[in-house]
Every structure is written in structure tokens, then in C-alpha cells.
Write a protein that holds these residues in place. Structure first.
Motif, PDB file in Angstrom:
ATOM      1  N   THR A   1       0.837  -1.202   0.000  1.00 17.55           N
ATOM      2  CA  THR A   1       0.000   0.000   0.000  1.00 17.55           C
ATOM      3  C   THR A   1       0.871   1.251   0.000  1.00 17.55           C
ATOM      4  O   THR A   1       2.072   1.210   0.303  1.00 17.55           O
ATOM      5  N   GLY A   2       0.241   2.389  -0.331  1.00 19.38           N
ATOM      6  CA  GLY A   2       0.959   3.655  -0.322  1.00 19.38           C
ATOM      7  C   GLY A   2       1.455   4.016   1.067  1.00 19.38           C
ATOM      8  O   GLY A   2       2.548   4.574   1.223  1.00 19.38           O
ATOM      9  N   ALA A   3       0.673   3.673   2.091  1.00 18.59           N
ATOM     10  CA  ALA A   3       1.082   3.989   3.465  1.00 18.59           C
ATOM     11  C   ALA A   3       2.314   3.184   3.866  1.00 18.59           C
ATOM     12  O   ALA A   3       3.235   3.714   4.509  1.00 18.59           O
ATOM     13  N   ASN A   4       2.343   1.914   3.499  1.00 20.79           N
ATOM     14  CA  ASN A   4       3.498   1.076   3.848  1.00 20.79           C
ATOM     15  C   ASN A   4       4.763   1.545   3.141  1.00 20.79           C
ATOM     16  O   ASN A   4       5.847   1.596   3.736  1.00 20.79           O
ATOM     17  N   SER A   5       4.653   1.859   1.847  1.00 19.55           N
ATOM     18  CA  SER A   5       5.839   2.302   1.117  1.00 19.55           C
ATOM     19  C   SER A   5       6.338   3.632   1.657  1.00 19.55           C
ATOM     20  O   SER A   5       7.550   3.886   1.714  1.00 19.55           O
ATOM     21  N   ALA A   6       5.418   4.508   2.094  1.00 26.03           N
ATOM     22  CA  ALA A   6       5.826   5.787   2.668  1.00 26.03           C
ATOM     23  C   ALA A   6       6.590   5.570   3.971  1.00 26.03           C
ATOM     24  O   ALA A   6       7.582   6.263   4.247  1.00 26.03           O
ATOM     25  N   MET A   7       6.158   4.595   4.790  1.00 27.95           N
ATOM     26  CA  MET A   7       6.864   4.312   6.042  1.00 27.95           C
ATOM     27  C   MET A   7       8.263   3.765   5.772  1.00 27.95           C
ATOM     28  O   MET A   7       9.218   4.095   6.488  1.00 27.95           O
ATOM     29  N   ALA A   8       8.402   2.943   4.743  1.00 29.51           N
ATOM     30  CA  ALA A   8       9.720   2.412   4.397  1.00 29.51           C
ATOM     31  C   ALA A   8      10.652   3.533   3.956  1.00 29.51           C
ATOM     32  O   ALA A   8      11.828   3.583   4.356  1.00 29.51           O
ATOM     33  N   PHE A   9      10.138   4.461   3.151  1.00 30.62           N
ATOM     34  CA  PHE A   9      10.964   5.567   2.681  1.00 30.62           C
ATOM     35  C   PHE A   9      11.345   6.497   3.832  1.00 30.62           C
ATOM     36  O   PHE A   9      12.493   6.953   3.930  1.00 30.62           O
ATOM     37  N   GLN A  10      10.388   6.785   4.707  1.00 35.36           N
ATOM     38  CA  GLN A  10      10.680   7.644   5.852  1.00 35.36           C
ATOM     39  C   GLN A  10      11.701   6.999   6.777  1.00 35.36           C
ATOM     40  O   GLN A  10      12.526   7.698   7.395  1.00 35.36           O
ATOM     41  N   GLY A  11      11.690   5.666   6.880  1.00 40.10           N
ATOM     42  CA  GLY A  11      12.693   4.989   7.685  1.00 40.10           C
ATOM     43  C   GLY A  11      14.089   5.169   7.115  1.00 40.10           C
ATOM     44  O   GLY A  11      15.067   5.357   7.864  1.00 40.10           O
ATOM     45  N   LEU A  12      14.225   5.148   5.797  1.00 40.23           N
ATOM     46  CA  LEU A  12      15.533   5.380   5.167  1.00 40.23           C
ATOM     47  C   LEU A  12      15.995   6.821   5.377  1.00 40.23           C
ATOM     48  O   LEU A  12      17.184   7.081   5.615  1.00 40.23           O
TER      49      LEU A  12
END
Length: 507
Positions: free
Chosen positions: A227-238
Motif C-alpha cells: 500500500t501507499g502507506a506502507n511504502s511511505a513508512m519504508a521511505f521515511q525509515g531510510l
């Protein structure tokens, strides 16, 4: 005094006299002797051979009788004529100038001219095939694992740029594309490509709508199959773990070189909240390693080109001197970049992008469409489903998302590729009748569909669920889009974690 001659003395003298007059026994040579062609010469040879009998000296008077008895028992040896042919056919012709005495007197039959059985081209081809067979056999005997097999040239994913894999299927026509674009625009609004690529967001991953090509590629990788929310969390973690470049050429971009140098464990921990972190973190590290190596190679080649005047690099001939200098400076500062892809054609960019691990045609097409701003009809699971229902791909053939992309890329006009891509995704996510796994009992089914008269729904989404399923069943299917998308991937022979082209996550 007169010498007395005894019997023994007389016998010895007779034996010595016989031995001195006896001819030596002939020796057979391994080399063939020249043969006479007349019958008289053959008779003389046999007569002379019959007199060749070996003898032995007698040591005592008693041995004389023994020698005579032994001579009676000895077999006469007649040396064979090795030049004689069987069945009285004559003698073998001996070629001249072979170093044999008498060969000059032999009549040699001149060979007759014969026509070759194979043409020169066929003979060369046969030689090449034989040589290839010998090479393979030699490699097998030597235990070598590498084989010199000729690989077929082409795209690694089997894409056929500019050529449809279904040449007999002439849909969609330009008129059909215009009609569907008009109908969907009336419901979801017009979708026009932006004049410029927007600045990158630190909260929304997106699908390539950023200026940096490397950023676009990684953001699309993270948004795949989740989902868009999950991918956003992965990017914010990086971003939180490795930071943003605050100055220099790569200002505003994630410090991808820091990600490259970090242990794989740290990269996984940074993006584990985004789903599929184990697989995506490995892909990310491999991509960054490849990009760093390529950046160094391009820098060295561009520096050498300043001295020699030429640079054999993809897209280098289409870059200005300023762009080339920026490439060199970015590499010197360890700022990873793929911005040279802007100077490639669409087909060249597709080849370059799909060579990276985990990047398939869908992700590459999305980067080309949104970041490089080239007309490219990226096909995701929603687009694939609706295009099948519209009859834009042949229903009787085994069609995959990849073959559908190759076909639709040829038939959809360039000016409609961006618009139809966006509209199909919006419609496939919101239409009660065109969502994944919907039926007549699904919520909102009675509202209808703007393209209902053009589609023919098939398979599990046909709209004829059993009456006892009720709204509860419909709600269950509505909550399972990701499971259905993964199932679609499996049926098409792709890995479930293959990158997914999705709509903009900020819409």
C-alpha cells in the motif's frame, strides 16, 4: 711326403666348398619392390626364390647325415609378391618419385578430374559445425562449466519495442482509445501530464514523480506490491536512518551512498515497517552497488574523452558539455545518480532500467512515464484487468502483463498514454463493478459503470456470485485487493514481489 687324405678331411672340404658357393637367403623388406609387368619376370622370381634354402655347417662326420635329413624336412619358402592383386588382376600401380628403385619405369595412371560434392559455401558451413562440435566435446572432456553457446539477442523480458506480439489483433484502435478516455474523464476528471516534475516529497513515496531518476527508481521499488502507506513508512525509515543531502549537487535527495555503504542489516531495520523489507533491502543494496560502479566507470570514460575526443557511453553523444561535467562532479562527490538516462531513447532507457535487480517492465515504464516524461503505457494489475474486459488484448491467447504492455504500447496513441494510465487506475480502484473480485452483490453495484456497454467481465469478477454470499462476502472480497493482485502475479508467471505500477499515492 705326400699328404694323406682321410674321409673326414674330404667331407670337411666338401662342406666348406658347398657353403662358399651357396647364395645368401633373401630378406623380405617392408617397402614394396617394383613389379615387372611381363609374365616372364614372374616366372624368374619364383624360380630364384625356390633355391633359397638355409644350410648349416657340419661339425662332425656324424653331422653330415643329420644335415641331409634336416634339408629334406625343410619347407621351401616363396616370398609373396605384395604388389600382386587378387584374382590375377595384375599388379598395383606404384606412383613415381616415391624413392623406390625402378619406379621411373612404372606407368602411373593420371587421376581423372572429379566435381566436388559440396559447394564452397556449404563446405565452409560444414567445417564450422564440425569445429563447434569439437569445441563442445573438448570443453566437456576438460570439465569446463562455460559453454560457447550462441545466445539469442533481445530484451531480457521478451519485450518487442515497436512490434506487437499479437500482430493479428488490431484493438484498440485510436477511436476506441479516444472514446474510453472521454468516458472515464467525465467521471474521474481529466488527467494531463505536468509541465515539470514536482519536487520530491519526504512523506509520500510516489511512483517516480521526482526529478532524480535514481530517487524515482527506488521510490517505485518501495511502492511495489504494497500500500501507499506502507511504502511511505519504508521511505521515511531510510530518510531517518541515513539522512538527506543538505548541500552540493544532490541537495534534497536521500544520501544513497550512505545506504550503499551501510550493512544490509541496518538497511533492513530502516525499512522493515514498509513490508517485504527482506527482499526489497537486498534489491536496494544491489542496485546502489551497480550504480556506484557505473558512475565511476562513466566518470573515467568522460575524463579520457576530454583527451581523446570520444566517449563510448550510453547517451554521452546526446549530453552537453555541462551535463558531462555534472556527471564527473557528482561521481567525485560520491553522489549516486542515474540522470544520464534523460539522454537515452525510451527503448534504451527501458533496457538500462530493467537490468537492475527487482526492476521489471512495469517499474521501468513508470519511471519513464513520470520521471523521464516520455509517453509510455505502464500496465499494472488494474489496467491489465480492464484492458482484457475491453477486448484490447486477444482473449483466446495466453496474455501476460508483459505481452499486454508490448501490444498496448504499439496501439495506444502517445498523447493518450499518460491519461489512460491514470484513468484506468482510478477507475479500477473506485468503480463498484470494475474493482478486483466484485460481483452483483457487491456494494454499489447498482450504481452502474460508465464503460459497462464496452466491457465483458470474465472469470471470478464476472458478477454472478452465489446469492447466499450477501454483503458480508462482498465486504471480505473488498478487503483483499493485495491478495488478489498477488494471485494475478502468480498466474502470469511473475514473482509476487515484482514491482507494481500504481497510481500516485498522494492522490
Amino acid at each position: 711326403m705326400e699328404r694323406r687324405i682321410t674321409r673326414a678331411a674330404a667331407a670337411r672340404e666338401a662342406a666348406l666348398l658347398a657353403a662358399s658357393t651357396q647364395p645368401a637367403e633373401p630378406q623380405l623388406s617392408s617397402t614394396p619392390q617394383p613389379s615387372d609387368t611381363t609374365k616372364e619376370s614372374k616366372v624368374k622370381k619364383q624360380a630364384s626364390a625356390s633355391t633359397n634354402v638355409s644350410t648349416r655347417k657340419r661339425k662332425s662326420p656324424q653331422g653330415n647325415t643329420a644335415a641331409r635329413n634336416k634339408r629334406k624336412k625343410m619347407v621351401t619358402v616363396i616370398p609373396p609378391d605384395i604388389s600382386e592383386l587378387p584374382h590375377n588382376l595384375g599388379s598395383v600401380l606404384v606412383p613415381q618419385n616415391q624413392g623406390v628403385s625402378g619406379a621411373s619405369n612404372v606407368v602411373v595412371k593420371e587421376p581423372t578430374e572429379t566435381k566436388p560434392l559440396l559447394k564452397e559455401e556449404e563446405l565452409d558451413k560444414l567445417k564450422d559445425e564440425l569445429q563447434e562440435t569439437v569445441d563442445k566435446a573438448t570443453e566437456t572432456l576438460n570439465g569446463t562449466s562455460e559453454t560457447k553457446t550462441k545466445k539469442k539477442k533481445g530484451h531480457p523480458y521478451g519485450l518487442t519495442p515497436g512490434i506487437s506480439p499479437f500482430p493479428d489483433w488490431h484493438h484498440p484502435t485510436p477511436e476506441e482509445c479516444e472514446e474510453v478516455n472521454r468516458l472515464l474523464s467525465g467521471v474521474h476528471g481529466e488527467a494531463n501530464p505536468p509541465a515539470t516534475v514536482p519536487e520530491p516529497s519526504l512523506t509520500v513515496t510516489g511512483c517516480g514523480e521526482v526529478p532524480s531518476v535514481l530517487d524515482a527508481l527506488i521510490r517505485t521499488l518501495l511502492s511495489g506490491a504494497t500500500t501507499g502507506a506502507n511504502s511511505a513508512m519504508a521511505f521515511q525509515g531510510l530518510v531517518s536512518k541515513f539522512g538527506i543531502l543538505q548541500e552540493g549537487i544532490g541537495k534534497g535527495s536521500v544520501n544513497w551512498d550512505a545506504v550503499r555503504r551501510a550493512p544490509i542489516k541496518d538497511v533492513f531495520e530502516a525499512m522493515k515497517s514498509g513490508g517485504l523489507a527482506d527482499v526489497k533491502s537486498k534489491y536496494l543494496k544491489q542496485i546502489l552497488d551497480m550504480v556506484h560502479k557505473e558512475n565511476m566507470e562513466r566518470r573515467n570514460a568522460l575524463l579520457n574523452a576530454k583527451k581523446e575526443g570520444t566517449a563510448d557511453l550510453p547517451g554521452a553523444n546526446n549530453e552537453t558539455e555541462v551535463e558531462k561535467q555534472l556527471e564527473i562532479e557528482r561521481a567525485n562527490e560520491n553522489v549516486l545518480s542515474l540522470n544520464h538516462l534523460h539522454s537515452l531513447t525510451k527503448e534504451e532507457a527501458m533496457l538500462e532500467l530493467t537490468k537492475y535487480p527487482g526492476i521489471g517492465p512495469k517499474t521501468a515504464a513508470c519511471v519513464i512515464l513520470f520521471c523521464l516524461q516520455r509517453p509510455c503505457f505502464a500496465v499494472d494489475t488494474h489496467i491489465f484487468r480492464i484492458c482484457k474486459w475491453l477486448g484490447w488484448v486477444p482473449p483466446e491467447k495466453k496474455v501476460t502483463e508483459i505481452t499486454a504492455f508490448s501490444h498496448l504500447e504499439v496501439h495506444i496513441p502517445d498523447h493518450l498514454k499518460y491519461s489512460l494510465h491514470q484513468l484506468f487506475i482510478r477507475h479500477g480502484k473506485t468503480c463498484p463493478r470494475c474493482r478486483a473480485i466484485t460481483g452483483e452483490t457487491s456494494e454499489g453495484w447498482e450504481e452502474g459503470c460508465v464503460i459497462d456497454h464496452l466491457v465483458k467481465r470474465t472469470g471470478k469478477r464476472k458478477g454472478g456470485e452465489p446469492p447466499n454470499t450477501g454483503r458480508k462476502s462482498a465486504r471480505k472480497t473488498k478487503d483483499r485487493p493485495n491478495a488478489q493482485e498477488a494471485e494475478d502475479h502468480k498466474t502470469q508467471g511473475e514473482e509476487p514481489n515484482e514491482q507494481e505500477v500504481t497510481t500516485r499515492n498522494n492522490e
